[in-house]
Design a protein around this motif. Structure first.
Motif, PDB file in Angstrom:
ATOM      1  N   ASP A  89       0.789  -1.306  -0.090  1.00  0.00           N
ATOM      2  CA  ASP A  89      -0.033   0.074  -0.039  1.00  0.00           C
ATOM      3  C   ASP A  89       0.876   1.213   0.006  1.00  0.00           C
ATOM      4  O   ASP A  89       1.824   1.396   0.716  1.00  0.00           O
ATOM      5  N   GLY A  90       0.630   2.163  -0.977  1.00  0.00           N
ATOM      6  CA  GLY A  90       1.177   3.371  -1.125  1.00  0.00           C
ATOM      7  C   GLY A  90       1.473   4.134   0.278  1.00  0.00           C
ATOM      8  O   GLY A  90       2.565   4.710   0.642  1.00  0.00           O
ATOM      9  N   PRO A  91       0.380   4.546   0.810  1.00  0.00           N
ATOM     10  CA  PRO A  91       0.236   5.204   1.848  1.00  0.00           C
ATOM     11  C   PRO A  91       0.882   4.762   3.044  1.00  0.00           C
ATOM     12  O   PRO A  91       1.834   5.363   3.779  1.00  0.00           O
ATOM     13  N   ALA A  92       0.802   3.349   3.133  1.00  0.00           N
ATOM     14  CA  ALA A  92       1.147   2.995   4.356  1.00  0.00           C
ATOM     15  C   ALA A  92       2.967   2.552   4.325  1.00  0.00           C
ATOM     16  O   ALA A  92       3.696   3.011   5.102  1.00  0.00           O
ATOM     17  N   ARG A  93       3.411   2.523   2.957  1.00  0.00           N
ATOM     18  CA  ARG A  93       4.918   2.634   2.578  1.00  0.00           C
ATOM     19  C   ARG A  93       5.589   3.792   2.767  1.00  0.00           C
ATOM     20  O   ARG A  93       6.440   3.934   3.484  1.00  0.00           O
ATOM     21  N   LEU A  94       4.855   5.087   2.558  1.00  0.00           N
ATOM     22  CA  LEU A  94       5.408   6.221   2.814  1.00  0.00           C
ATOM     23  C   LEU A  94       5.379   6.668   4.088  1.00  0.00           C
ATOM     24  O   LEU A  94       6.431   7.249   4.532  1.00  0.00           O
ATOM     25  N   SER A  95       4.459   6.338   4.916  1.00  0.00           N
ATOM     26  CA  SER A  95       4.280   6.596   6.227  1.00  0.00           C
ATOM     27  C   SER A  95       5.401   6.169   7.015  1.00  0.00           C
ATOM     28  O   SER A  95       5.954   6.575   7.935  1.00  0.00           O
ATOM     29  N   ALA A  96       5.497   4.615   6.618  1.00  0.00           N
ATOM     30  CA  ALA A  96       6.446   3.845   7.541  1.00  0.00           C
ATOM     31  C   ALA A  96       7.991   4.213   7.314  1.00  0.00           C
ATOM     32  O   ALA A  96       8.673   4.231   8.252  1.00  0.00           O
ATOM     33  N   LEU A  97       8.177   4.616   5.946  1.00  0.00           N
ATOM     34  CA  LEU A  97       9.542   5.125   5.606  1.00  0.00           C
ATOM     35  C   LEU A  97       9.764   6.442   6.358  1.00  0.00           C
ATOM     36  O   LEU A  97      10.941   6.545   6.819  1.00  0.00           O
ATOM     37  N   VAL A  98       8.813   7.397   6.239  1.00  0.00           N
ATOM     38  CA  VAL A  98       9.057   8.643   6.884  1.00  0.00           C
ATOM     39  C   VAL A  98       9.184   8.359   8.400  1.00  0.00           C
ATOM     40  O   VAL A  98      10.061   9.021   9.068  1.00  0.00           O
ATOM     41  N   GLU A  99       8.515   7.662   9.123  1.00  0.00           N
ATOM     42  CA  GLU A  99       8.830   7.545  10.600  1.00  0.00           C
ATOM     43  C   GLU A  99      10.110   6.979  10.793  1.00  0.00           C
ATOM     44  O   GLU A  99      10.533   7.201  11.810  1.00  0.00           O
TER      45      GLU A  99
END
Length: 208
Positions: A89-99
């Motif tokens: 999932d794109g949003p989940a991947r971006l959120s996890a990366l940024v965190e």
């Protein structure tokens, strides 16, 4: 055992595992800058002779390269563990990366500071470091492009967003202090929300 060989919990950033000489070199460079640091100063701080230090490292440049290599091993290992957990999932991947990146910047501020010293690397060493750093930016861009393809990121500028988000995350190392009003996990989640806003996130129900 190196960072890359361990099973990594991407939300956990334990104390740095550096040799005594590298740890002291890091302290010196953070305090005085690369140009203001000398092998003699590091040797004096370590209580060893300069020839003894040269037995372990060819020169000051070799110490900077090893510190930057260690930095990239940590952040890339944690970033990829975060991506593995996030799935497709794109949003989940971006959120996890940024965190993961913000947590790195908050917990290893001195090591993160060394990014500003990449200008002091030799051309060969700079190319090596920039290639590793580009891997991290590429993971951000890929996560954003995935969200665009999935129709939930509305930005027309995915590549520019990737660079902007990485720069935003790197800024945390310059101002974050442990014991402040916001702890590192909370700050990381807030930055994930900021990243989603940057890419104009809108879920399938139309909510942002």
């Amino acid at each position: 055992m190196t960072v890359s060989e361990k099973t990594v919990d991407w939300r956990e950033y334990p104390p740095l595992e550096l040799s005594a000489l590298l740890s002291l070199a890091l302290d010196e460079i953070v305090e005085h800058g690369y140009d203001g640091t000398s092998v003699r100063k590091i040797a004096n701080r370590a209580g060893v002779t300069v020839p003894a230090l040269y037995y372990h490292f060819e020169n000051k440049q070799a110490m900077l390269r090893e510190l930057l290599d260690h930095a990239m091993r940590i952040v890339l290992t944690h970033a990829r563990a975060a991506l593995d957990e996030a799935g497709g999932d794109g949003p989940a991947r971006l959120s996890a990366l940024v965190e993961a990146i913000v947590l790195y910047m908050a917990h290893h501020r001195d090591l993160a500071f060394l990014d500003s010293e990449r200008r002091s690397l030799t051309p060969e060493n700079r190319a090596h470091y920039v290639a590793r750093r580009d891997e991290l930016e590429r993971e951000l861009r890929d996560a954003i492009r995935r969200g665009v393809e999935q129709g939930v990121f509305r930005t027309p500028y995915p590549d520019e967003c990737g660079r902007a988000i990485l720069s935003m995350c790197q800024g945390v190392a310059g101002w974050y202090r442990p014991g402040g009003p916001v702890d590192a996990p909370t700050m990381a989640r807030r930055y994930a929300d900021l990243a989603l806003a940057t890419v104009q996130y809108q879920n399938q129900d139309g909510a942002t």
